[in-house]
Design a protein around this motif. Structure first.
Motif, PDB file in Angstrom:
ATOM      1  N   LYS A   3      -0.963   3.831  -0.431  1.00  0.00           N
ATOM      2  CA  LYS A   3      -0.353   4.758   0.511  1.00  0.00           C
ATOM      3  C   LYS A   3       1.092   4.370   0.810  1.00  0.00           C
ATOM      4  O   LYS A   3       1.960   5.234   0.948  1.00  0.00           O
ATOM      5  N   THR A   7       4.180   6.800   0.145  1.00  0.00           N
ATOM      6  CA  THR A   7       5.000   7.209   1.287  1.00  0.00           C
ATOM      7  C   THR A   7       6.474   6.911   1.043  1.00  0.00           C
ATOM      8  O   THR A   7       7.348   7.739   1.336  1.00  0.00           O
ATOM      9  N   CYS A 255      -3.214  11.023  -1.712  1.00  0.00           N
ATOM     10  CA  CYS A 255      -2.342  10.531  -0.641  1.00  0.00           C
ATOM     11  C   CYS A 255      -2.760   9.143  -0.155  1.00  0.00           C
ATOM     12  O   CYS A 255      -1.953   8.404   0.419  1.00  0.00           O
ATOM     13  N   GLY A 256      -4.045   8.777  -0.324  1.00  0.00           N
ATOM     14  CA  GLY A 256      -4.521   7.461   0.083  1.00  0.00           C
ATOM     15  C   GLY A 256      -4.988   7.372   1.516  1.00  0.00           C
ATOM     16  O   GLY A 256      -5.397   6.298   1.973  1.00  0.00           O
ATOM     17  N   ASP A 257      -4.975   8.480   2.267  1.00  0.00           N
ATOM     18  CA  ASP A 257      -5.408   8.437   3.670  1.00  0.00           C
ATOM     19  C   ASP A 257      -6.890   8.073   3.791  1.00  0.00           C
ATOM     20  O   ASP A 257      -7.302   7.374   4.717  1.00  0.00           O
ATOM     21  N   GLU A 260      -7.421   4.308   3.366  1.00  0.00           N
ATOM     22  CA  GLU A 260      -6.974   3.573   4.538  1.00  0.00           C
ATOM     23  C   GLU A 260      -7.959   3.719   5.698  1.00  0.00           C
ATOM     24  O   GLU A 260      -8.164   2.781   6.472  1.00  0.00           O
TER      25      GLU A 260
END
Length: 518
Positions: A3, A7, A255-257, A260
């Motif tokens: 992420k 970002t 997005c990797g949310d 996380e």
């Protein structure tokens, strides 16, 4: 780490593309113009096969990271969604893909593209939508800040900044469309994240075909999953079904949310799936007995902290209102000459054929390739280009000469156009390309209406296409009026811009459907 990398790259691309649109000095495009040329739709229209193939391969390897890293509208929505998540955590939920809507919009988009209906293409294209937002909303705010710094610099005898005009005529309808786009996107992204990208955006739908077969994907480790639903509640694409441990890869933007938010390490971004789906009864029972995470204890503290924050919205509104009012007073002050006589503004002449920039080749080429991103409009240093309000050419750049003329030594619009609607053109080729020809209007000429000597159009014509001749061929003492040699006129508009007649000039430029070489 995934992420953070995404970002950082997304911020670099977003800030760079935004600078391309708001910068009026021409500095940003020297270093950053490539960012516009790697956008998917402009690359397709420009037949830039290298970029198109690279983006497809990128999607086949990593998934739809184009949408979360390269596309400015996607990153813009991510920023809004991030603020929405700070206001309320775990706000999303899984929903089935609206495939019928996605493919219907894509079908309409392809038909409009093939039929040359540019207004529909420009309304649906994500890069164009962000371009309109940046040009009509962000750039005026950028210019207001610049003018404020210029006023401060002037007081200390510094010339580091210079004042520029904030508003461009004829931009009204495009501004309305940009504002409506923002008003639609903000609540959609705030509440539902990537709804626009996964239901309306035609570029996202095209890339979704390839994303299904990507090598790297978000994958479940079913042995570690506790079915806590945090991944689904933090997925702004609404594509994770925690109950069936499945991900809709056509909508996932990597997005990797979800990784996380997972507290048990059950999600990872990799080429291969995690542990086998089968698990022993002992493991299953231990998973069921462990308590599920809750955020209930942190909510009161968060709400009290939010209550203690000062409300800056009113202060920001008053500040913006003051800046706009000050700018309006400055513009109003420019309309009078020494405080004695009012100066009438120039009116836009009605042209039978719209003018298109040198390098665009023809009106047809503009209509089939232009995405209406407004980058050429924001980059034009002479304020000649502006978006058309004509329904047949809506949002396409057109030319008019009230504020300046198309200088032969300037080719910036051809350098920044990413879609091939304005092809690169050298200064020499521009000086020999006829985009239109000047037309003299006898009833508006000051030589005849006011009985004064003028000759402005002849003095400032860069190609010598205008000659002052007696208005009465049989009387050499009669007032001299302009005569246009159409074979030498390139349609630059210097005569129209510098004509002192008001409100309509006595000489104006009529466009050519197809540009001609001298």
């Amino acid at each position: 780490m995934l992420k953070k990398i995404r970002t950082i790259l997304a911020l670099v691309m977003f800030i760079g593309i935004t600078l391309l649109f708001v910068d009026f000095t021409g500095t940003a495009h020297v270093w950053l113009s490539w960012m516009a040329k790697v956008q998917f739709l402009p690359a397709v229209l420009a037949l830039n096969l290298l970029v198109v193939v690279a983006l497809v391969v990128l999607t086949l390897v990593f998934g739809r990271i184009y949408c979360s890293v390269i596309c400015p509208l996607g990153v813009f929505q991510d920023a809004i969604a991030w603020m929405g998540k700070r206001a309320k955590k775990n706000r999303y939920s899984y929903s089935r893909a609206l495939s019928w809507l996605r493919y219907t919009v894509l079908g309409v988009f392809i038909v409009a593209l093939l039929a040359g209906i540019g207004s529909i293409v420009q309304l649906l294209a994500p890069y164009s939508a962000y371009g309109r937002i940046a040009t009509t909303i962000f750039q005026p705010l950028w210019k207001l800040c610049n003018n404020g710094l210029a006023a401060i610099a002037e007081r200390i005898d510094s010339y580091a900044f210079y004042s520029v005009d904030v508003l461009v005529p004829s931009i009204g309808l495009v501004l309305v469309i940009a504002v409506l786009t923002v008003l639609v996107l903000i609540p959609l992204a705030w509440n539902n994240g990537r709804t626009y990208c996964n239901t309306i955006c035609p570029v996202g739908t095209v890339l979704s075909f390839f994303a299904r077969f990507s090598l790297f994907k978000i994958r479940f480790d079913k042995d570690k999953c506790r079915n806590c639903s945090l991944c689904s509640k933090n997925c702004k694409a609404a594509c994770i079904d925690f109950k069936s441990h499945s991900v809709d890869y056509s909508r996932c933007v990597a997005c990797g949310d979800c990784i996380e938010s997972c507290k048990f390490g059950a999600l990872h971004y990799a080429m291969k799936p995690g542990n086998p789906s089968s698990s022993s009864p002992a493991k299953a029972s231990s998973h069921a007995s462990e308590p599920r995470p809750t955020n209930a204890s942190s909510e009161p503290a968060q709400s009290s902290a939010a209550a203690d924050k000062p409300d800056t919205s009113r202060r920001s509104f008053l500040l913006a209102t003051g800046l706009i009012a000050t700018s309006a007073l400055v513009q109003e002050k420019k309309k009078v000459d020494g405080g004695l006589a009012e100066i009438k503004e120039k009116a836009i002449p009605k042209r039978q054929t719209p003018l298109t920039p040198p390098g665009s080749l023809s009106a047809r080429n503009m209509q089939t390739r232009c995405t209406g991103c407004q980058l050429c409009v924001s980059e034009c240093p002479n304020q000649v280009l502006r978006p058309s309000n004509d329904l047949m050419h809506l949002m396409m750049p057109t030319m008019s000469y009230e504020l300046g003329y198309c200088r032969p030594e300037c080719n910036r619009c051809s350098e920044v156009c990413p879609a091939g609607a304005i092809k690169p053109i050298s200064h020499e080729d521009k000086a020999s390309t006829q985009i239109g020809h000047a037309v003299w209007i006898k009833k508006n000429c000051l030589v005849l209406t006011d009985g004064v000597d003028c000759g402005n159009c002849e003095r400032h014509c860069p190609t010598g296409a205008i000659e002052m001749v007696p208005s009465n061929p049989d009387d050499d003492e009669s007032p001299f009026v302009p005569a246009v040699n159409e074979s030498r006129c390139i349609g630059c508009g210097a005569c129209e811009n510098l004509c002192p007649a008001r409100p309509f000039p006595a000489i104006y430029v009529e466009g050519h459907e197809v540009h001609r070489e001298m």
